[in-house]
Scaffold this motif. Structure first.
Motif, PDB file in Angstrom:
ATOM      1  N   UNK A   1       0.839  -1.194   0.000  1.00  0.00           N
ATOM      2  CA  UNK A   1       0.000   0.000   0.000  1.00  0.00           C
ATOM      3  C   UNK A   1       0.877   1.248   0.000  1.00  0.00           C
ATOM      4  N   UNK A   2       0.594   2.162  -0.910  1.00  0.00           N
ATOM      5  CA  UNK A   2       1.357   3.401  -1.072  1.00  0.00           C
ATOM      6  C   UNK A   2       2.766   3.083  -1.565  1.00  0.00           C
ATOM      7  N   UNK A   3       2.902   3.054  -2.878  1.00  0.00           N
ATOM      8  CA  UNK A   3       4.173   2.704  -3.511  1.00  0.00           C
ATOM      9  C   UNK A   3       4.516   3.787  -4.537  1.00  0.00           C
ATOM     10  N   UNK A   4       5.651   4.428  -4.369  1.00  0.00           N
ATOM     11  CA  UNK A   4       6.106   5.464  -5.297  1.00  0.00           C
ATOM     12  C   UNK A   4       7.380   4.987  -5.965  1.00  0.00           C
TER      13      UNK A   4
ATOM     14  N   UNK B   1       0.476 -16.916  -6.617  1.00  0.00           N
ATOM     15  CA  UNK B   1       0.678 -15.537  -6.185  1.00  0.00           C
ATOM     16  C   UNK B   1      -0.668 -14.814  -6.129  1.00  0.00           C
ATOM     17  N   UNK B   2      -0.890 -14.081  -5.047  1.00  0.00           N
ATOM     18  CA  UNK B   2      -2.113 -13.303  -4.870  1.00  0.00           C
ATOM     19  C   UNK B   2      -1.712 -11.946  -4.300  1.00  0.00           C
ATOM     20  N   UNK B   3      -1.381 -11.031  -5.204  1.00  0.00           N
ATOM     21  CA  UNK B   3      -0.810  -9.745  -4.810  1.00  0.00           C
ATOM     22  C   UNK B   3      -1.825  -8.625  -4.986  1.00  0.00           C
ATOM     23  N   UNK B   4      -1.896  -7.761  -4.001  1.00  0.00           N
ATOM     24  CA  UNK B   4      -2.738  -6.565  -4.074  1.00  0.00           C
ATOM     25  C   UNK B   4      -1.837  -5.346  -3.924  1.00  0.00           C
ATOM     26  N   UNK B   5      -1.887  -4.472  -4.917  1.00  0.00           N
ATOM     27  CA  UNK B   5      -1.076  -3.259  -4.910  1.00  0.00           C
ATOM     28  C   UNK B   5      -2.034  -2.077  -4.901  1.00  0.00           C
ATOM     29  N   UNK B   6      -2.004  -1.306  -3.838  1.00  0.00           N
ATOM     30  CA  UNK B   6      -2.979  -0.232  -3.634  1.00  0.00           C
ATOM     31  C   UNK B   6      -2.249   1.108  -3.557  1.00  0.00           C
ATOM     32  N   UNK B   7      -2.659   2.043  -4.403  1.00  0.00           N
ATOM     33  CA  UNK B   7      -2.075   3.393  -4.444  1.00  0.00           C
ATOM     34  C   UNK B   7      -0.620   3.338  -4.899  1.00  0.00           C
TER      35      UNK B   7
ATOM     36  N   UNK C   1       0.193   6.988  -5.635  1.00  0.00           N
ATOM     37  CA  UNK C   1       0.729   7.000  -4.268  1.00  0.00           C
ATOM     38  C   UNK C   1       0.279   8.205  -3.460  1.00  0.00           C
ATOM     39  N   UNK C   2      -0.361   9.159  -4.130  1.00  0.00           N
ATOM     40  CA  UNK C   2      -0.917  10.286  -3.396  1.00  0.00           C
ATOM     41  C   UNK C   2      -0.835  11.613  -4.115  1.00  0.00           C
TER      42      UNK C   2
END
Length: 376
Positions: free
Chosen positions: A240-243, A268-274, A362-363
């Protein structure tokens, strides 16, 4: 005189009691490891070793936290790699059943960096952590570097915590197939707390997850000379939150298993948020695209993705193996809510949904988000 003797005896008794108490407290954390500021290396076999944040340590070889031991790195501690030692010999590793507690703060991050006068990518190895969580390559794998055993059946396993870590000039290489990343997580469990990591100038990947179930938040990955964020081997986590900025190959590379991508479990079960992905200057080509859906692919779900203008026209690079093809057909590669730069016009393989403008990743879109101001 008697009163005086009694008083002296009482004082002596208190002193002995105090000394005994102090010794007991020391024994709780006692380690046989000999800590040297200018020669930080060797095996921490037992107890708790706590670094001194007022010192700058010189890493002169591999520092390995063995099973049952703990390394504590307080806020503000600085570790620099030797300017003269072989670059592949310089790393910090944490075995299964050991712990590392990196206790940085935004004002005083823990710093791991090169000790050379003119630092550059691959000056030293990096940080390697092994755990007991599930990996689809087997329960007793050996890490690519560091020779750590990893994997098991405890997805809730804890290897400690990483908070506010600035790690730079990592990624030294033995060969093109055997190289360090900035931070490598091998079968690390969800009991490990990971937040606020800044990797800079990694000769290989910035951060990579090899299976396991650890989650991570607030990741800043700048100038990686392979992939920026990488996951494989059945990782069951959320980032979560990756720049990301400065992309040599892929902004994100995700796979299930290189050897048997169709049948390896867990998938693989990946969740990438923001997440924001910015190519960087002309030296960075992003020639494996914003996302490389590789070797089985698995389940990959991206939410609130910002990809800046200037990236290659293809958003994705897609593996043609049977596992990846089946997962794409099943709708297991998704992006919801996104903003893409004008240079991106091809969206093969991925299922898009949600809003198509206004996603800030990421924001702050292409700009460094406020939560990452500590990295400046």
């Amino acid at each position: 005189m008697k009163k005086s003797l009694f008083a002296m005896a009482a004082i002596l008794g208190l002193a002995l009691t105090s000394c005994s108490s102090d010794d007991d407290n020391k024994n709780d954390n006692k380690s046989t490891f000999v800590l040297k500021v200018d020669d930080l290396k060797g095996d921490i076999n037992d107890g708790v070793v706590t670094l001194d944040p007022t010192q700058t340590y010189t890493l002169t070889g591999g520092l390995v936290v063995k099973g049952g031991a703990t390394l504590v790195i307080p806020a503000g501690t600085v570790i620099k790699s030797s300017a003269t030692a072989l670059s592949t010999s310089l790393f910090i590793a944490v075995e299964r059943n050991a712990k590392i507690n990196i206790n940085g703060t935004a004002a005083k991050p823990v710093v791991m960096t090169s000790g050379k006068a003119t630092p550059a990518q691959s000056d030293w190895g990096g940080l390697i952590i092994a755990g007991n969580a599930k990996v689809n390559t087997g329960d007793n794998g050996t890490s690519e570097v560091g020779a750590l055993s990893y994997g098991g059946n405890d997805n809730a396993d804890s290897s400690g915590n990483i908070n506010f870590l600035r790690i730079s000039y990592t990624g030294s290489k033995y060969t093109n197939e055997k190289e360090y990343n900035g931070v490598s997580f091998f079968g690390v469990g969800s009991g490990t707390v990971v937040s606020d990591i800044y990797t800079f100038e990694s000769g290989d990947d910035g951060i990579e997850f090899f299976g396991g179930a650890v989650n991570a938040s607030n990741l800043v990955i700048i100038n990686s000379y392979d992939d920026s964020l990488d996951f494989a081997d059945g990782w069951q986590g959320t980032a979560t939150n990756v720049y990301i900025k400065g992309v040599t190959k892929a902004g994100v590379e995700g796979s299930t298993n290189a050897k048997d991508p169709s049948t390896a479990v867990p998938m693989t079960n990946a969740k990438i948020i923001n997440i924001s992905i910015i190519k960087g200057d002309a030296a960075f080509l992003a020639d494996e695209k914003a996302i490389n859906y590789k070797e089985g692919g698995g389940k990959q779900a991206y939410t609130n993705l910002y990809v800046a203008d200037g990236m290659p026209k293809d958003l994705t690079k897609i593996s043609t193996d049977a596992g990846a093809t089946a997962n794409i057909a099943a709708g297991n590669f998704t992006i919801s809510n996104y903003t893409f730069g004008a240079s991106i016009t091809v969206f093969d393989g991925v299922k898009l949904s949600g809003t198509t403008t206004g996603a800030l990743g990421a924001g702050a879109g292409a700009d460094l988000p406020t939560w990452a101001n500590w990295t400046k």
